[in-house]
Design a protein around this motif. Structure first.
Motif, mmCIF file in Angstrom:
data_model
loop_
_atom_site.group_PDB
_atom_site.id
_atom_site.type_symbol
_atom_site.label_atom_id
_atom_site.label_comp_id
_atom_site.label_asym_id
_atom_site.label_seq_id
_atom_site.Cartn_x
_atom_site.Cartn_y
_atom_site.Cartn_z
ATOM 1 N N PRO B 301 -34.021 -18.546 9.192
ATOM 2 C CA PRO B 301 -32.897 -19.200 8.514
ATOM 3 C C PRO B 301 -31.526 -18.702 8.966
ATOM 4 O O PRO B 301 -31.397 -17.610 9.520
ATOM 5 N N ARG B 302 -30.536 -19.532 8.703
ATOM 6 C CA ARG B 302 -29.148 -19.231 9.055
ATOM 7 C C ARG B 302 -28.418 -18.692 7.838
ATOM 8 O O ARG B 302 -28.678 -19.134 6.722
ATOM 9 N N GLY B 303 -27.496 -17.767 8.065
ATOM 10 C CA GLY B 303 -26.663 -17.327 6.958
ATOM 11 C C GLY B 303 -26.027 -15.971 7.186
ATOM 12 O O GLY B 303 -26.261 -15.315 8.198
ATOM 13 N N VAL B 304 -25.217 -15.601 6.196
ATOM 14 C CA VAL B 304 -24.496 -14.335 6.247
ATOM 15 C C VAL B 304 -24.782 -13.553 4.967
ATOM 16 O O VAL B 304 -24.853 -14.123 3.886
ATOM 17 N N LYS B 312 -27.566 -12.876 -2.299
ATOM 18 C CA LYS B 312 -26.726 -14.014 -1.929
ATOM 19 C C LYS B 312 -26.692 -14.207 -0.405
ATOM 20 O O LYS B 312 -26.421 -13.263 0.328
ATOM 21 N N VAL B 313 -26.992 -15.419 0.061
ATOM 22 C CA VAL B 313 -26.841 -15.735 1.480
ATOM 23 C C VAL B 313 -25.749 -16.794 1.605
ATOM 24 O O VAL B 313 -25.833 -17.861 1.002
ATOM 25 N N ILE B 314 -24.716 -16.489 2.362
ATOM 26 C CA ILE B 314 -23.564 -17.377 2.489
ATOM 27 C C ILE B 314 -23.737 -18.263 3.722
ATOM 28 O O ILE B 314 -24.232 -17.807 4.760
ATOM 29 N N GLU B 315 -23.325 -19.523 3.617
ATOM 30 C CA GLU B 315 -23.487 -20.450 4.748
ATOM 31 C C GLU B 315 -22.456 -20.189 5.839
ATOM 32 O O GLU B 315 -21.356 -19.718 5.580
ATOM 33 N N ILE B 316 -22.853 -20.555 7.062
ATOM 34 C CA ILE B 316 -21.951 -20.415 8.211
ATOM 35 C C ILE B 316 -21.648 -21.808 8.744
ATOM 36 O O ILE B 316 -22.556 -22.633 8.850
#
Lengths: 155, 572
Positions: B301-304, B312-316
């Motif tokens: 998966p993608r994220g920050v 919490k995983v933040i979108e890029i």
């Protein structure tokens, strides 16, 4: 026209085509591919392949490796070496990520070397981000091919 | 006054990464990471056909030869809105997985293990005891006392010959080596086995990409045609070879790599508290299962993640020109709008301006510019990229394969989840990822076979191959995850040619110098607090830096610093 059984031979050109003359080994392979038909002889543009090239040291009993060298000889000089030990190989030019010498040492450690003939082309310097060859190096390609033909007894 | 020590080069084989670290009372108090070769691939691509860019970019590196090609075809496909067929996606995924398995294993055994495994100590191991330990941790068949004894003899001959070769750079006998001789012998033995193994798994690239190294890619799909009865196509025989290589790869990872990791780690648990670094993690993700535009379909998966907050995983958004920017406050470049500016790669500039000392030099002038790497930031944060970032993002998102394996490893090591934020965690994450990928690869293979059986042999979409079908101007971004971290290529196409091309490679995120606010990047931050027992043999620095899997070859190609450095830089 005698031709040796060369099916277990591989011609491997290495270098980085983004560094001008440093990539001459790959240019030689492309030149052979475009101009010659040699029955049963394997050619590979090894680029900057590092450990990816190890299988070629295992799968063939004879290798002709073509590489650039900065050995101080006149630019365009084509030399033939028959190195037996890793220390006989010239120090890698910095742009190969895992140098030829590292690769040879690894091959020795993990089971030995095939018969290797190293053909070097003397270059003056590594040019950064140049795709073309200097005229002396361009001219040396045919000379390299002639040496390969002689080694493999291709008439 | 702290003592300044220099490690150069820092990669085990070859490389152009230099670290200067200041040590006080046996600990690092400050650190500077510098790329000492310049990369100029951006300059060479300008004006070329965008469909050819992959072939040039994959030549910047000999280690991960395929990932740049993947990022490159994706950036062109993104710019021209090209969707590739499902089979092409599967072929790319299989090549991706083969690359990961080969690269992670090579990293662990050949570029990193010798930071933990003492080769010379292995000579005094008892082969019987070694065999007993090996059999207690794995079912791997090559584990008899005779086998280990033979390897030990071979190693002894090699060492006695005086040609230490690839082992020449080790700090053998350093007090920071903690493994018993028998575990050292297992490590060295598998070092040798892994060499043989890696050349087999990578043959998948030869089959799917036509050649290896530097396999072929294609804008719009994959350059291999499926015809199960045709000698020169992807036929049943070749598919069967791929399957065999994938099965063997999985077996090696499950029965050699992972057990070795779990056997070595308990001796180095103090390293679960060292080398944590910036505490922010970024992953672009990869392995799409429903087209690259459907980010939710990615297996990785993608994220920050910010401040190690796994809740919490933040979108890029890589197209948002405010999010990812590169700075040059401490890099040998000029920007047209000044030294403090940050630039999104679409408006990126590559204007070289070397102002460092003339080599040979003792120390870099770290108060001004000191690296050929630019400094990338995400929303102004310094980010770590790589296997740890990917596994943390997947863990935080609840991917069940990743969560299951991470928890198993932590339980076996009796370590809390915080142990991941460390040098040891980084090295463990790479192993965990290899095991997960080995499983997924077999799934991609099964899917490809199912598609073929259903009569779908489409491998490329050539609708927009001809430049006459392209818009006059287009912008694209191609993302992927190289084994060592997030990789992206940004392209601007004008009048059918490349107008601008910028790469932001993983080692640039991790190894870059400070930004214009003085914030450290991942390598520099990770070294703070690291103990250094002997400043003449800074093994501890190497452990942490190697845990990132540095690849300066692509981060700062390509210049021989022993050459006429300053002069040459001025000429292009």
């Amino acid at each position: 026209m005698t031709q040796e059984n060369n099916t277990n031979t591989i011609i491997l050109g290495i270098g980085n085509i983004l560094l001008g003359d440093e990539g001459v080994g790959c240019h030689v392979i492309n030149f052979i591919e475009n101009n010659y038909i040699w029955d049963g002889i394997n050619i590979v543009d090894g680029g900057t392949g590092g450990f990816h090239l190890l299988s070629y040291f295992r799968d063939y009993s004879k290798m002709i490796i073509i590489d650039a060298t900065m050995d101080g000889k006149q630019v365009g000089t084509v030399s033939i070496l028959e190195p037996k030990y890793a220390s006989d190989f010239p120090t890698a030019l910095s742009a190969h990520d895992i140098g030829l010498r590292d690769l040879i040492e690894t091959a020795v450690l993990s089971g030995g070397l095939p018969k290797i003939i190293l053909i070097t082309i003397s270059i003056e310097k590594i040019q950064n981000m140049v795709m073309t060859l200097s005229p002396e190096i361009e001219k040396s390609i045919l000379n390299v091919v002639k040496k390969i033909e002689k080694i493999l007894k291709i008439n | 006054m702290p003592k300044r020590i220099v490690v150069d080069p820092i990669t085990r084989i070859e490389g152009h990464l230099r670290v200067e670290a200041e040590v006080k009372n046996g600990k690092i108090v400050d650190a500077y990471s510098s790329g000492t070769m310049v990369r100029g691939i951006e300059l060479i691509l300008k004006g070329r056909d965008p469909r050819d860019a992959w072939a040039f970019t994959e030549r910047v590196c000999g280690v991960c030869t395929t990932v740049h090609a993947l990022a490159s075809v994706r950036t062109v496909e993104n710019a021209l809105d090209i969707k590739i067929p499902p089979n092409a996606e599967l072929v790319r995924n299989l090549m991706f997985c083969a690359q990961y398995m080969q690269d992670h294993v090579v990293h662990f055994y050949h570029l990193h293990a010798l930071d933990w495994v003492d080769v010379v100590s292995a000579l005094s191991a008892d082969p019987n005891k070694t065999s007993a330990i090996a059999q207690s941790i794995s079912d791997w068949p090559r584990s008899s006392p005779k086998y280990f004894g033979d390897v030990q003899k071979r190693l002894a001959n090699f060492v006695e010959s005086g040609q230490l070769g690839i082992f020449a750079n080790g700090y053998w006998g350093h007090p920071a080596y903690k493994l018993p001789p028998e575990v050292n012998l297992i490590g060295v033995t598998h070092y040798l086995e892994a060499l043989e193994w890696q050349k087999e798994v990578i043959k998948i690239h030869t089959i799917l990409g036509g050649k290896n190294p530097h396999p072929n890619y294609l804008v719009g799909g994959a350059p291999c045609s499926i015809n199960i009865n045709e000698a020169n196509a992807l036929n049943m025989e070749r598919l069967a070879i791929i399957h065999q290589k994938l099965v063997e790869a999985k077996q090696f990872i499950d029965e050699v790599y992972i057990p070795d990791l779990l056997a070595i780690a308990p001796y180095y648990l103090d390293w679960a508290g060292i080398g944590g670094g910036v505490s922010n993690y970024l992953a672009y993700g990869d392995l799409p299962t429903n087209g690259y535009s459907d980010v939710s379909s990615f297996k990785l998966p993608r994220g920050v993640i910010l401040n190690r907050d796994l809740s919490k995983v933040i979108e890029i958004d890589p197209t948002d020109e405010e999010q990812i920017k590169e700075y040059i406050a401490h890099s040998w470049y000029d920007y047209s709008d000044g030294n403090k500016a940050g630039k999104h790669p679409w408006s990126g500039e590559t204007k070289l301006n070397y102002t460092g000392p003339k080599p040979p030099y003792e120390h870099l002038n770290v108060d001004s510019k000191y690296s050929w790497l630019k400094t990338p930031r995400w929303n102004n944060h310094a980010m770590e990229v790589g296997p740890l970032s990917r596994m943390l993002v997947a863990y935080a998102k609840g991917d069940k394969d990743v969560v299951g394996l991470v928890d198993t490893v932590l339980t076996k090591l009796n370590a809390p989840v915080e142990a991941l934020f460390s040098t040891l965690g980084r090295t463990a994450a790479r192993g965990i990822e290899s095991a997960v990928i080995a499983n997924w690869a077999l799934g991609f293979y099964d899917q490809l076979i199912a598609n073929i059986k259903n009569g779908d042999s489409r491998m490329s979409n050539m609708e927009k191959w001809e430049p006459s079908t392209w818009p006059k101007e287009a912008k694209g971004v191609g993302l992927t995850e190289a084994p060592r971290g997030a990789l992206a290529h940004w392209i601007v196409i004008k009048d059918e040619k490349i107008d601008n091309y910028q790469l932001v490679v993983p080692t640039t995120w991790n190894a870059s110098p400070r930004d214009s606010e003085g914030k450290r990047s991942a390598y520099e931050e990770a070294l703070i607090g690291t103990p250094v027992a002997d400043t003449e043999q800074p093994l501890e620095i190497i452990r942490t830096i190697h845990s990132f899997d540095p690849c300066l070859a692509c981060a700062v190609h390509l210049y021989d610093e022993k050459g006429t450095y300053v002069h040459n830089v001025e000429t292009f």
